[in-house]
Design an enzyme around this catalytic site. Structure first.
Site, PDB file in Angstrom:
ATOM      1  N   HIS A  57      -0.323  -0.638   6.387  1.00  0.00           N
ATOM      2  CA  HIS A  57       0.867   0.116   5.997  1.00  0.00           C
ATOM      3  C   HIS A  57       0.756   0.583   4.549  1.00  0.00           C
ATOM      4  O   HIS A  57      -0.069   0.074   3.775  1.00  0.00           O
ATOM      5  CB  HIS A  57       2.109  -0.760   6.169  1.00  0.00           C
ATOM      6  CG  HIS A  57       2.412  -1.087   7.598  1.00  0.00           C
ATOM      7  ND1 HIS A  57       3.582  -1.695   7.992  1.00  0.00           N
ATOM      8  CD2 HIS A  57       1.698  -0.882   8.737  1.00  0.00           C
ATOM      9  CE1 HIS A  57       3.575  -1.854   9.311  1.00  0.00           C
ATOM     10  NE2 HIS A  57       2.437  -1.371   9.787  1.00  0.00           N
ATOM     11  N   GLU A  59       2.685   0.081   2.031  1.00  0.00           N
ATOM     12  CA  GLU A  59       3.011  -0.951   1.039  1.00  0.00           C
ATOM     13  C   GLU A  59       1.823  -1.890   0.834  1.00  0.00           C
ATOM     14  O   GLU A  59       1.475  -2.234  -0.305  1.00  0.00           O
ATOM     15  CB  GLU A  59       4.236  -1.758   1.489  1.00  0.00           C
ATOM     16  CG  GLU A  59       5.497  -0.929   1.703  1.00  0.00           C
ATOM     17  CD  GLU A  59       5.660  -0.463   3.145  1.00  0.00           C
ATOM     18  OE1 GLU A  59       4.664  -0.050   3.776  1.00  0.00           O
ATOM     19  OE2 GLU A  59       6.802  -0.507   3.635  1.00  0.00           O
ATOM     20  N   CYS A  87       8.846  -2.716   6.566  1.00  0.00           N
ATOM     21  CA  CYS A  87       8.974  -3.510   7.789  1.00  0.00           C
ATOM     22  C   CYS A  87       8.981  -4.995   7.391  1.00  0.00           C
ATOM     23  O   CYS A  87       8.732  -5.327   6.226  1.00  0.00           O
ATOM     24  CB  CYS A  87       7.822  -3.187   8.737  1.00  0.00           C
ATOM     25  SG  CYS A  87       6.239  -3.886   8.203  1.00  0.00           S
ATOM     26  N   CYS A  90       5.745  -6.128   5.577  1.00  0.00           N
ATOM     27  CA  CYS A  90       5.619  -5.629   4.203  1.00  0.00           C
ATOM     28  C   CYS A  90       6.652  -6.268   3.281  1.00  0.00           C
ATOM     29  O   CYS A  90       6.358  -6.536   2.114  1.00  0.00           O
ATOM     30  CB  CYS A  90       5.733  -4.105   4.189  1.00  0.00           C
ATOM     31  SG  CYS A  90       4.300  -3.307   4.931  1.00  0.00           S
TER      32      CYS A  90
HETATM   33 ZN   LIG Z   1       5.086  -2.396   6.844  1.00  0.00          ZN
END
Ligand SMILES: [Zn+2]
Length: 159
Positions: A57, A59, A87, A90
């Site tokens: 992701h 992040e 999410c 993260c």
């Molecule tokens: Zn994430």
């Protein structure tokens, strides 16, 4: 406009650039920028399709780049600008990294996502004792336009 708003907009534009790069490559259009004391530490973007890695992701991308360059403590007290609400994975990574301020363009609720159950960042923080300052809706309309072009969110927001 306060100086915070000016700064937030400036960094979020870079996060949006990262999101656009991911979008053009066929990854989820999410971008993130890690900043501390007005200094750019790392830029990240989603790479989960092109890397065949569901954990790649924006992040975590930004955090891993920052750690590789500056060491494990670099994000303590830092600010993460992200085009999308993190999410749960993260959010956990940001807590472990010591990120203290989070600036967002868009929230999951705005996209009416259903794949995260009752999760939102505030619920995560309450459950885990994560104290983070949250600012949101920075360049929200710009980013929402990109999400609508992407068109893979569960339910597009009512226009
Ligand atoms: Zn994430």
């Amino acid at each position: 406009m306060t100086s915070n708003e000016t700064e937030d907009t400036r960094w979020m534009r870079i996060a949006l650039d990262e999101a656009m790069e991911a979008f053009e490559r066929g990854d989820w259009p999410t971008g993130a920028v890690l900043v501390r004391d007005g200094e750019l530490l790392a830029r990240g973007q989603n790479r989960q399709n092109t890397r065949s890695d569901p954990t790649a992701h924006a992040e975590t991308d930004a955090l891993q780049i920052a750690f590789a360059v500056h060491g494990a403590d670099v994000a303590r007290g830092a600010t993460l600008y992200c085009t999308m609400e993190p999410c749960p994975m993260c959010a956990g990574a940001l807590k472990l990294a010591g990120v203290r301020t989070l600036v967002l363009a868009l929230r999951h609720a705005t996209l009416r996502r259903t794949d995260l159950g009752h999760y939102d960042l505030e619920a995560f923080c309450a459950m885990t004792g994560y104290e983070v300052e949250l600012r949101q809706n920075v360049l929200e309309a710009d980013y929402l336009a990109l999400r609508l072009r992407w068109g893979r969110d569960p339910v597009a927001p009512a226009r």
